[in-house]
Design a protein around this motif. Sequence first.
Motif, short mmCIF file in Angstrom:
data_model
loop_
_atom_site.label_atom_id
_atom_site.label_comp_id
_atom_site.label_asym_id
_atom_site.label_seq_id
_atom_site.Cartn_x
_atom_site.Cartn_y
_atom_site.Cartn_z
N GLU A 163 -10.10 -16.54 6.95
CA GLU A 163 -8.85 -16.60 6.20
C GLU A 163 -9.01 -17.48 4.96
O GLU A 163 -8.42 -17.20 3.92
N ALA A 164 -9.77 -18.54 5.10
CA ALA A 164 -10.05 -19.44 3.97
C ALA A 164 -11.47 -19.95 4.12
O ALA A 164 -11.91 -20.27 5.22
N LEU A 165 -12.18 -20.03 3.00
CA LEU A 165 -13.56 -20.49 3.02
C LEU A 165 -13.77 -21.45 1.86
O LEU A 165 -13.52 -21.10 0.70
N ALA A 166 -14.20 -22.66 2.17
CA ALA A 166 -14.56 -23.64 1.15
C ALA A 166 -16.07 -23.60 0.95
O ALA A 166 -16.83 -23.63 1.92
N VAL A 167 -16.48 -23.51 -0.28
CA VAL A 167 -17.91 -23.38 -0.62
C VAL A 167 -18.32 -24.57 -1.48
O VAL A 167 -17.69 -24.85 -2.50
#
Length: 448
Positions: A163-167
């Motif tokens: 749903e959400a991905l921090a890179v």
Amino acid sequence: MAHDPRPSPRIHVIGCDAGAPGTLPAAAQRLLCRAGVIAAPSRLHPALLAWWRQSPKAVHRRDPELLASNRPEALMADLERWLAAEATENPAVVLASGDPLWFGIGRLLLERFGPDCLAFHPAPSSLQLAFARLRRPWQDASWVSVHGREPEPLAAALQRRPEALAVLPDPAQGGAAAVRSILRASGLEAAYRFWICARLGHPGELVQQIEPGEPLPEALDPLHLVLLLKAPLPEPMELPLFGVDDGQWHQHPDQPGLMTKREVRVQLLADLDLPAAGVLWDLGAGVGSVGLEALRLRPGLRLHAVERRGGGAAVIRANAQRMGVSPAAVLEADALALLEQPAALPDPDRVLLGGGGSDRVRLLERVLERLRPDGVVVVPLATLEAIGPLRALFERQSLQVRISQLQSWRGLPLAGGTRLAPMNPVFILTGVAPKPRQDAVAPEAPPR
């Protein structure tokens, strides 16, 4: 209260923001006042000295000994010398951005000095700050670092459709631009909102959403991360007629990414040689992507999609609504068992045989018993060995046989350029049934 048997830490590692030391909590400021030596980035040294000289709580009246933490290895040696020489109870304090144990200096300190020598006092990490700026809960978020690494971990994380991905990008390997390239190569650019967060908690902070096709900010600060947040799905009429990006499909939540990829879908649709009307069986339909795209191309077809995986029918129906098409039937059943019931499905003009496993030969036998004249059966296969018995079956039934291999590559960033990452090859076996035989024209009756 239970007694803690561990020795008192001699190094306190305090997380901070750009306003330190003035913005530190009171307990952290008290530790600074007791410090025998303070390590911090060089940019903080003037503010530290000014704060120290104004603080009435400082244990020492002389200025503290300041160490620069810009070069971690040099700092480790300086701290070792200080610990060996310092006999007082005054601790060393290390100031670090955010949470020192989340991609910070904490790991290096633990490797050099061990946990008994250290205490950690974290501030909000850049990940926490980023979601706070967007005012979004982040308990459902995943994260991945590509700093000094190949891009495959990010590509694999995207296949799980979080749903959400921090890179955490690597500025030396393209930074946010490389992340965007991987997102595009994965067919997911339209599926996620792309946010850049730079210099969080520092002067000149940047939080900006970048639309697909919009250029990235110029001279982007190396201190940045990328947030990928699932975007609302576009309306069916906004989607391409076929070759819909992989990210636009509903997936099985326990096996995201397990679907027929876009490049393979396009080829299978071509090999099916879809008629304007008739019956299409999609056996082992997965998420329904091939059969549903066939309906977008040929609305006059009647699609019967069969998938035995639990919950498969719900996923296919959701994708049908997503694509704006209406299958004739979506059945959650074992295809071989279903074909043992002659009335369960109408005879097909086209068949995509995507499942079957060890029963694939028996399943194809049942399919060929029902296939209409001039019908087409297309079988995508993962292994070369699977072709032999299926081809023999086609030939025994006098079908015209075609065999092809589809190998596709997708571009991934590499040192400022692009390399091609191979996708799994797919073997495609196609059988075309003979056309119906024209009855011979009866000879004219002899004259009387």
